[in-house]
Design a protein around this motif. Structure first.
Motif, PDB file in Angstrom:
ATOM      1  N   TYR A 294       1.012  -1.272   0.098  1.00  0.00           N
ATOM      2  CA  TYR A 294       0.022  -0.125  -0.032  1.00  0.00           C
ATOM      3  C   TYR A 294       0.998   1.179  -0.132  1.00  0.00           C
ATOM      4  O   TYR A 294       0.584   2.324  -0.712  1.00  0.00           O
ATOM      5  CB  TYR A 294      -0.834  -0.204   1.175  1.00  0.00           C
ATOM      6  CG  TYR A 294      -1.449   1.285   1.433  1.00  0.00           C
ATOM      7  CD1 TYR A 294      -2.377   1.943   0.514  1.00  0.00           C
ATOM      8  CD2 TYR A 294      -1.249   2.291   2.756  1.00  0.00           C
ATOM      9  CE1 TYR A 294      -2.815   3.302   0.822  1.00  0.00           C
ATOM     10  CE2 TYR A 294      -1.566   3.351   2.764  1.00  0.00           C
ATOM     11  CZ  TYR A 294      -2.284   4.043   1.929  1.00  0.00           C
ATOM     12  OH  TYR A 294      -2.948   5.328   1.858  1.00  0.00           O
ATOM     13  N   PHE A 295       1.861   1.219   1.010  1.00  0.00           N
ATOM     14  CA  PHE A 295       2.669   2.385   1.129  1.00  0.00           C
ATOM     15  C   PHE A 295       3.426   2.665  -0.221  1.00  0.00           C
ATOM     16  O   PHE A 295       3.729   3.728  -0.710  1.00  0.00           O
ATOM     17  CB  PHE A 295       3.497   2.425   2.282  1.00  0.00           C
ATOM     18  CG  PHE A 295       2.891   2.788   3.368  1.00  0.00           C
ATOM     19  CD1 PHE A 295       1.979   3.854   3.607  1.00  0.00           C
ATOM     20  CD2 PHE A 295       2.508   1.760   4.226  1.00  0.00           C
ATOM     21  CE1 PHE A 295       1.403   4.355   4.777  1.00  0.00           C
ATOM     22  CE2 PHE A 295       1.967   2.074   5.867  1.00  0.00           C
ATOM     23  CZ  PHE A 295       1.169   3.215   5.796  1.00  0.00           C
ATOM     24  N   LEU A 296       3.780   1.534  -0.834  1.00  0.00           N
ATOM     25  CA  LEU A 296       4.487   1.709  -1.984  1.00  0.00           C
ATOM     26  C   LEU A 296       3.876   2.179  -3.363  1.00  0.00           C
ATOM     27  O   LEU A 296       4.415   3.097  -3.824  1.00  0.00           O
ATOM     28  CB  LEU A 296       5.191   0.410  -2.527  1.00  0.00           C
ATOM     29  CG  LEU A 296       5.897   0.311  -3.779  1.00  0.00           C
ATOM     30  CD1 LEU A 296       7.165   1.074  -3.573  1.00  0.00           C
ATOM     31  CD2 LEU A 296       6.333  -1.291  -4.155  1.00  0.00           C
ATOM     32  N   PHE A 297       2.678   1.743  -3.310  1.00  0.00           N
ATOM     33  CA  PHE A 297       1.527   2.414  -4.278  1.00  0.00           C
ATOM     34  C   PHE A 297       1.347   3.929  -3.906  1.00  0.00           C
ATOM     35  O   PHE A 297       1.060   5.004  -4.814  1.00  0.00           O
ATOM     36  CB  PHE A 297       0.345   1.609  -4.542  1.00  0.00           C
ATOM     37  CG  PHE A 297       0.435   0.328  -5.494  1.00  0.00           C
ATOM     38  CD1 PHE A 297       0.311   0.649  -6.755  1.00  0.00           C
ATOM     39  CD2 PHE A 297       0.617  -0.821  -4.709  1.00  0.00           C
ATOM     40  CE1 PHE A 297       0.409  -0.413  -7.435  1.00  0.00           C
ATOM     41  CE2 PHE A 297       0.820  -1.934  -5.688  1.00  0.00           C
ATOM     42  CZ  PHE A 297       0.667  -1.966  -7.023  1.00  0.00           C
ATOM     43  N   TYR A 298       1.232   4.153  -2.681  1.00  0.00           N
ATOM     44  CA  TYR A 298       0.994   5.634  -2.058  1.00  0.00           C
ATOM     45  C   TYR A 298       1.920   6.357  -2.552  1.00  0.00           C
ATOM     46  O   TYR A 298       1.774   7.575  -3.079  1.00  0.00           O
ATOM     47  CB  TYR A 298       0.552   5.419  -0.589  1.00  0.00           C
ATOM     48  CG  TYR A 298       0.205   6.799  -0.020  1.00  0.00           C
ATOM     49  CD1 TYR A 298      -0.701   7.555  -0.654  1.00  0.00           C
ATOM     50  CD2 TYR A 298       1.138   7.276   1.016  1.00  0.00           C
ATOM     51  CE1 TYR A 298      -1.002   8.891  -0.217  1.00  0.00           C
ATOM     52  CE2 TYR A 298       0.819   8.511   1.496  1.00  0.00           C
ATOM     53  CZ  TYR A 298      -0.195   9.298   0.941  1.00  0.00           C
ATOM     54  OH  TYR A 298      -0.423  10.815   1.232  1.00  0.00           O
ATOM     55  N   LEU A 299       3.455   6.195  -2.114  1.00  0.00           N
ATOM     56  CA  LEU A 299       4.313   6.978  -2.638  1.00  0.00           C
ATOM     57  C   LEU A 299       4.458   7.073  -4.040  1.00  0.00           C
ATOM     58  O   LEU A 299       4.873   8.254  -4.678  1.00  0.00           O
ATOM     59  CB  LEU A 299       5.589   6.541  -2.013  1.00  0.00           C
ATOM     60  CG  LEU A 299       5.941   6.447  -0.420  1.00  0.00           C
ATOM     61  CD1 LEU A 299       7.129   5.901  -0.095  1.00  0.00           C
ATOM     62  CD2 LEU A 299       5.541   8.133   0.137  1.00  0.00           C
ATOM     63  N   SER A 300       4.204   6.092  -4.815  1.00  0.00           N
ATOM     64  CA  SER A 300       4.302   6.120  -6.319  1.00  0.00           C
ATOM     65  C   SER A 300       3.090   7.121  -6.667  1.00  0.00           C
ATOM     66  O   SER A 300       3.428   7.978  -7.723  1.00  0.00           O
ATOM     67  CB  SER A 300       3.940   4.752  -6.968  1.00  0.00           C
ATOM     68  OG  SER A 300       5.094   3.997  -6.547  1.00  0.00           O
ATOM     69  N   PHE A 301       2.047   7.213  -6.186  1.00  0.00           N
ATOM     70  CA  PHE A 301       0.832   7.987  -6.413  1.00  0.00           C
ATOM     71  C   PHE A 301       1.349   9.443  -6.316  1.00  0.00           C
ATOM     72  O   PHE A 301       0.985  10.124  -6.926  1.00  0.00           O
ATOM     73  CB  PHE A 301      -0.239   7.437  -5.570  1.00  0.00           C
ATOM     74  CG  PHE A 301      -1.299   8.584  -5.673  1.00  0.00           C
ATOM     75  CD1 PHE A 301      -2.367   8.442  -6.971  1.00  0.00           C
ATOM     76  CD2 PHE A 301      -1.983   9.344  -4.659  1.00  0.00           C
ATOM     77  CE1 PHE A 301      -3.392   9.370  -6.947  1.00  0.00           C
ATOM     78  CE2 PHE A 301      -2.847  10.296  -4.840  1.00  0.00           C
ATOM     79  CZ  PHE A 301      -3.682  10.103  -5.985  1.00  0.00           C
ATOM     80  N   LEU A 302       1.727   9.535  -4.911  1.00  0.00           N
ATOM     81  CA  LEU A 302       2.133  11.025  -4.800  1.00  0.00           C
ATOM     82  C   LEU A 302       3.191  11.636  -5.595  1.00  0.00           C
ATOM     83  O   LEU A 302       3.318  12.944  -6.143  1.00  0.00           O
ATOM     84  CB  LEU A 302       3.009  11.184  -3.310  1.00  0.00           C
ATOM     85  CG  LEU A 302       1.724  10.932  -2.366  1.00  0.00           C
ATOM     86  CD1 LEU A 302       2.460  10.851  -0.960  1.00  0.00           C
ATOM     87  CD2 LEU A 302       0.703  11.742  -2.297  1.00  0.00           C
ATOM     88  N   LEU A 303       4.364  10.867  -6.299  1.00  0.00           N
ATOM     89  CA  LEU A 303       5.228  11.105  -7.116  1.00  0.00           C
ATOM     90  C   LEU A 303       4.567  11.441  -8.387  1.00  0.00           C
ATOM     91  O   LEU A 303       5.057  12.381  -9.381  1.00  0.00           O
ATOM     92  CB  LEU A 303       6.240   9.875  -7.234  1.00  0.00           C
ATOM     93  CG  LEU A 303       7.484  10.387  -8.254  1.00  0.00           C
ATOM     94  CD1 LEU A 303       8.209  11.635  -7.793  1.00  0.00           C
ATOM     95  CD2 LEU A 303       8.240   9.135  -8.286  1.00  0.00           C
TER      96      LEU A 303
END
Length: 326
Positions: free
Chosen positions: A285-294
């Motif tokens: 989840y946090f990997l996708f979340y940080l990718s989303f923010l980027l």
């Protein structure tokens, strides 16, 4: 370090590696380079993710970040040298460089064995004493366990390298391997391997007893899910390690020996971050979340608002990402 010679003193070794494979060495260079790059990205990426996300600052992920660092370090002790030798015809390594590689490899590999035992204890406390987990696995204790693992690695490497310094090597000192190994010296460290395996087995014996005593089926599944990643890493690491050294007395197949060594020194460090990531919803989840923010910073807002990125995101993360996007 298995060396062959004619009795002439020499200050260097020749690593045969995969020289018998001829033109295949170029293919092996590409394969091993890809494995090393994936190891670098996986280990360092997981390490950075854990450091950036405050929600992951708990004992389990502290140990996981330490494991990722050790994976990268001991793979880096061997892979860059192997890549160089695959393109070099002479494949010569000095006595000092060989012992240096041997020292750091033993240090990092030993530290990882003890760290896996510490991670097993962490899972034992989390499942058998969940209410006391935060108190039992304090920050100080976690740092102490990791530091003790590193100290065990340094001590073991110092002992083995000290013994190796006392050996007499005769030229041309050809080593039929792709790194400076020490099977005879590793035989002296069987206690290290046995002790860590015993600690892991005892921890999971208590864990299994606690899980079987749980009446709820959902509780059992949740308990098992917290252990499967660590168990998978233990099986892969210790399985490949024992396969690598179980044939050392007979020397019946050098090819199989090298394949087992490749799996332990390069493939296993590459797999470990993905084993933990693919089975861990929080990390995913946090990997996708940080990718989303980027991507939110890099891509036009219209692209994000249309949900193009969210359409490619797993369903378990879509709701949270949409909430963060608002």
């Amino acid at each position: 370090m298995a060396a062959k010679g004619n009795g002439t003193s020499s200050a260097h070794f020749v690593l045969l590696g995969f020289s018998q494979q001829g033109n295949v060495q170029v293919v092996l260079f590409v394969v091993f380079l890809v494995i090393y790059v994936i190891t670098l990205l996986g280990s360092m990426g997981l390490l950075v993710l854990i450091q950036l996300v405050a929600q992951l600052h708990i004992p389990m992920y502290f140990f996981l970040s330490s494991l990722s660092f050790l994976d990268f370090c001991y793979s880096s002790c061997i892979t860059p040298r192997l890549l160089w030798d695959l393109l070099d015809e002479e494949k010569v390594i000095s006595h000092a460089a060989c012992l240096t590689q041997f020292y750091f490899y033993v240090a990092f590999a030993t530290a990882e064995c003890y760290l896996l035992a510490a991670m097993a204890y962490d899972r034992y406390v989390a499942i058998c004493s969940p209410l006391l987990y935060s108190l039992s696995m304090s920050r100080g204790l976690c740092v102490l366990l990791v530091a003790s693992s590193c100290l065990a690695g340094v001590t073991n490497a110092t002992l083995h390298t000290g013994l190796a310094l006392g050996l007499s090597f005769c030229g041309p000192n050809v080593i039929d391997h792709f790194y400076c190994e020490g099977p005879l010296l590793f035989a002296l460290s069987c206690f290290n391997l046995a002790a860590t395996i015993l600690a892991i087995l005892l921890s999971y014996a208590f864990v299994l007893t606690a899980i079987l005593g749980t009446r709820s089926a959902a509780g059992k599944r949740k308990a098992f899910s917290t252990c499967t990643s660590h168990l998978a890493v233990v099986v892969v690491s210790y399985g490949s390690f024992m396969a690598m050294y179980s044939q050392r007395s007979s020397r019946s197949s050098r090819v199989q020996d090298k394949v087992a060594s490749v799996f332990y020194t390069m493939v296993t460090p590459m797999l470990n971050p993905f084993i933990y990531s693919l089975r861990n919803q929080e990390v995913k989840y946090f990997l996708f979340y940080l990718s989303f923010l980027l991507l939110k910073e890099l891509l036009p807002q219209s692209f994000i608002s249309k949900g193009n990125f969210l359409c490619a995101t797993p369903g378990w993360a879509v709701t949270k990402l949409k909430a963060q996007a608002c």
